[in-house]
Design an enzyme around this catalytic site. Structure first.
Site: not given
Length: 339
Positions: A79, A154, A178
């Site tokens: 990420k 996210s 997330s």
């Protein structure tokens, strides 16, 4: 014949150990898949130009039989709010669009030591604030299971990459769901660890008392292997705990008591979600666990508390992005107030 990129980490580890494929071949297959789905899914922001060198180093480790782990030669996506030395880390924000960290996050150090191959940095909600991976400057992430649906957020880019074969495993961050939510949306396994079990050193902060680095995989064992590498005490993180995750994966829950807070089945829960939870509880019970109904009245206030705490901490953490010290600086200002 199944492509290498569609196999799980355990299968690839077995093939690598038996010399049925090389780390370089695995990487090439994953990169080929990533390039083929990127235009549709938009799961990556930046590819790692050093991934081939990492794969070649993994092949040397495998040939020598030294330092080999379950992740040696396994392609892993990261990420884009986790610092990677020399590799752009943007948080999907204009503020950090050109930021290249001078150091690796603790989890990246552990992955490299294990011989893992970093494929690149994945798309996300800006500064990890969102639940659909559609608030960043690089555009929205598309669900790889069903087009037109949300990939979740996210950490949607990491989930989409792992689900589509654009990576074998992936790292994400979880502040209020997330990792867990996009894993669910994309049909894979996402594990959010207990706070303090994985170092946050190098994770660009959203809400420091809630942020955790979690793992994505095609199945439970793969996710377990990834977490088992990245977890552990780190002196650079003052909230790190001196307790390691179990190194043994069990196939039974015999003797385990699991509490089920009755408040989670409040009236706002949809019948579909309730059905999924009930089905999961049946599976857990069949695996030998004893389910015990408990009451945690504060659960009803959890969302309210989360938004107060996370917003306050985000306000503090993101105050550094003021255009003065580093990151994007607007040229269309005449005084400090406008800046």
């Amino acid at each position: 014949m199944m492509s290498l990129c569609d196999k799980n980490a355990a299968e690839l580890h077995d093939m690598l150990m038996k010399r049925q494929c090389s780390a370089k071949e695995v990487l090439e297959d994953v990169v080929k898949r990533a390039e083929s789905v990127q235009r549709k899914l938009n799961c990556y922001i930046t590819y790692n130009e050093n991934s081939l060198k990492q794969a070649e180093e993994a092949d040397r480790m495998l040939a020598a039989g030294e330092g080999v782990t379950m992740l040696t030669g396994i392609p892993i996506a990261v990420k884009d709010n986790i610092s990677t030395k020399g590799l752009r880390t943007t948080c999907a924000s204009k503020m950090l669009e050109s930021y290249i960290p001078p150091y690796d996050a603790a989890v990246i150090e552990r992955l490299k030591a294990a011989g893992a191959v970093i494929t690149g940095k994945t798309n996300m909600d800006e500064f990890a604030m969102g639940s659909a991976s559609d608030t960043g400057i690089f555009g929205r992430v598309v669900n790889p299971v069903k087009e037109g649906f949300s990939a979740g957020g996210s950490s949607g880019g990491s989930a989409a990459a792992a689900a589509s074969g654009a990576a074998v495993l992936a790292l994400g961050s979880d502040t209020g769901g997330s990792v867990r939510q996009p894993a669910s949306f994309c049909g894979i396994v996402g594990f959010c660890p207990s706070y303090g079990s994985v170092s946050r050193y190098g994770l660009i902060a959203f809400a420091s008392s809630l942020d955790r680095i979690g793992s994505f995989g095609k199945n439970v064992s793969d996710t377990y292997f990834l977490h088992n590498i990245i977890n552990g005490y780190d002196a650079k993180d003052v909230t790190s705990v001196r307790k390691n995750f179990s190194s043994e994966l069990k196939d039974t829950l015999n003797g385990t008591r699991i509490g089920i807070p009755k408040e989670i089945f409040d009236s706002y829960m949809s019948k579909e979600v309730e059905g999924c939870i009930s089905n999961a509880l049946r599976i857990i019970e069949k695996s030998g666990a004893k389910l015990v109904t408990v009451s945690i009245p504060s659960v009803r206030d959890a969302v309210k508390a989360y938004y107060i705490i996370s917003s306050a901490e985000a306000s503090s953490n993101l105050a550094r992005y003021d255009g003065v010290r580093y990151g994007h600086r607007s040229a269309d200002t005449s005084d400090l107030s406008e800046l």
